[in-house]
Design an enzyme around this catalytic site. Structure first.
Site, mmCIF file in Angstrom:
data_model
loop_
_atom_site.group_PDB
_atom_site.id
_atom_site.type_symbol
_atom_site.label_atom_id
_atom_site.label_comp_id
_atom_site.label_asym_id
_atom_site.label_seq_id
_atom_site.Cartn_x
_atom_site.Cartn_y
_atom_site.Cartn_z
ATOM 1 N N SER A 118 0.851 -1.197 0.000
ATOM 2 C CA SER A 118 0.000 0.000 0.000
ATOM 3 C C SER A 118 0.878 1.234 0.000
ATOM 4 O O SER A 118 1.978 1.221 0.566
ATOM 5 C CB SER A 118 -0.892 0.018 1.250
ATOM 6 N N TYR A 131 -2.233 -0.312 10.184
ATOM 7 C CA TYR A 131 -2.238 -0.718 8.778
ATOM 8 C C TYR A 131 -0.986 -0.214 8.066
ATOM 9 O O TYR A 131 -0.275 -0.984 7.407
ATOM 10 C CB TYR A 131 -3.490 -0.169 8.093
#
Length: 239
Positions: A118, A131
């Site tokens: 990501s 995250y």
């Protein structure tokens, strides 16, 4: 003979798009993993599933590791459950699956692995502490794997999507909200949360991420390894 592709997170937005593009390309030897059949955080489960896949379709030539999870939390007020979940899946799953597949590729002297991470691994986002940290760790680990595998003819690369129109993104929206309004907000960014907008003016579709993964796994990228390809419409700028 066609290549044997292994795709994890195969029922998710990006994973299913990878499978769709493989089918469109006529690839017949494809193994798809997802819960509940295969838990990427369980070494024994992964070892058994890999043995079955190799027995049925031969050695894995290409691994597209998409499996991941998202749990929102704060760095100022950490959520232990969110941290455990993100690190367990987003880092632990990468380590468990990619190391085992890479070992077999190294033994044969050929192969390619693509890990979906990501862009939050490079740019902090308020409210996504666990995250982002887990994706940063996964990106770093994958690059080290690529460094160790390079002398053996095995490439390891990372694809780092930005906001992508998947169930994972939609799950962050308030219940009952209007999807088009939410997408416009993602594109515009949120200065109050220190989140940049998307210069290209659109949110990625799963097919955009899938295409990048399959390109990095293909012979067209044969001289590329340890690369982190941002597929985010310019959202991370030069980070």
């Amino acid at each position: 003979m066609s290549l044997h592709y292994l795709v994890t997170g195969a029922r998710g937005g990006v994973g299913s798009a990878v499978l769709e593009q493989l089918r469109a390309a006529g690839e017949e030897r494809v193994t798809a993993w997802d819960l509940p059949e295969v838990d990427v955080t369980d070494p024994q489960c992964v070892a058994e599933a890999l043995a079955r896949a190799v027995g049925e379709r031969g050695p894995v030539d290409r691994l597209i590791h998409v499996a991941g999870t998202l749990a929102e939390d704060s760095a100022l007020h950490p959520d232990a459950a969110a941290l455990e979940r993100c690190v367990g899946v987003n880092l632990g799953g990468v380590v468990t699956v990619c190391s085992r597949v890479a070992q077999e590729m190294v033994a044969r002297g050929e192969g390619a692995i693509v890990v979906v991470s990501s862009n939050s691994a490079a740019v902090p986002r308020a409210g996504m502490a666990a995250y982002g940290a887990s994706k940063a760790a996964a990106t770093s680990w994958a690059k080290t794997l690529g460094l160790e595998c390079a002398p053996h003819g095995v490439r390891v690369n990372v694809v780092s999507p930005g906001s992508t129109n998947t169930p994972m993104l939609q799950g962050m929206w308030p219940e009952g909200s209007e999807p088009r309004e939410q997408l416009r907000g993602v594109i515009a960014g949120a200065p109050e949360r220190f989140r940049l907008g998307i210069p290209l003016g659109r949110v990625a579709e799963p097919a955009d991420i899938a295409a990048a993964c399959l390109w990095l796994a293909s012979p067209a990228a044969r001289h590329i390894t340890m690369h982190d390809l941002r597929v985010d419409g310019g959202a991370t700028l030069d980070a």
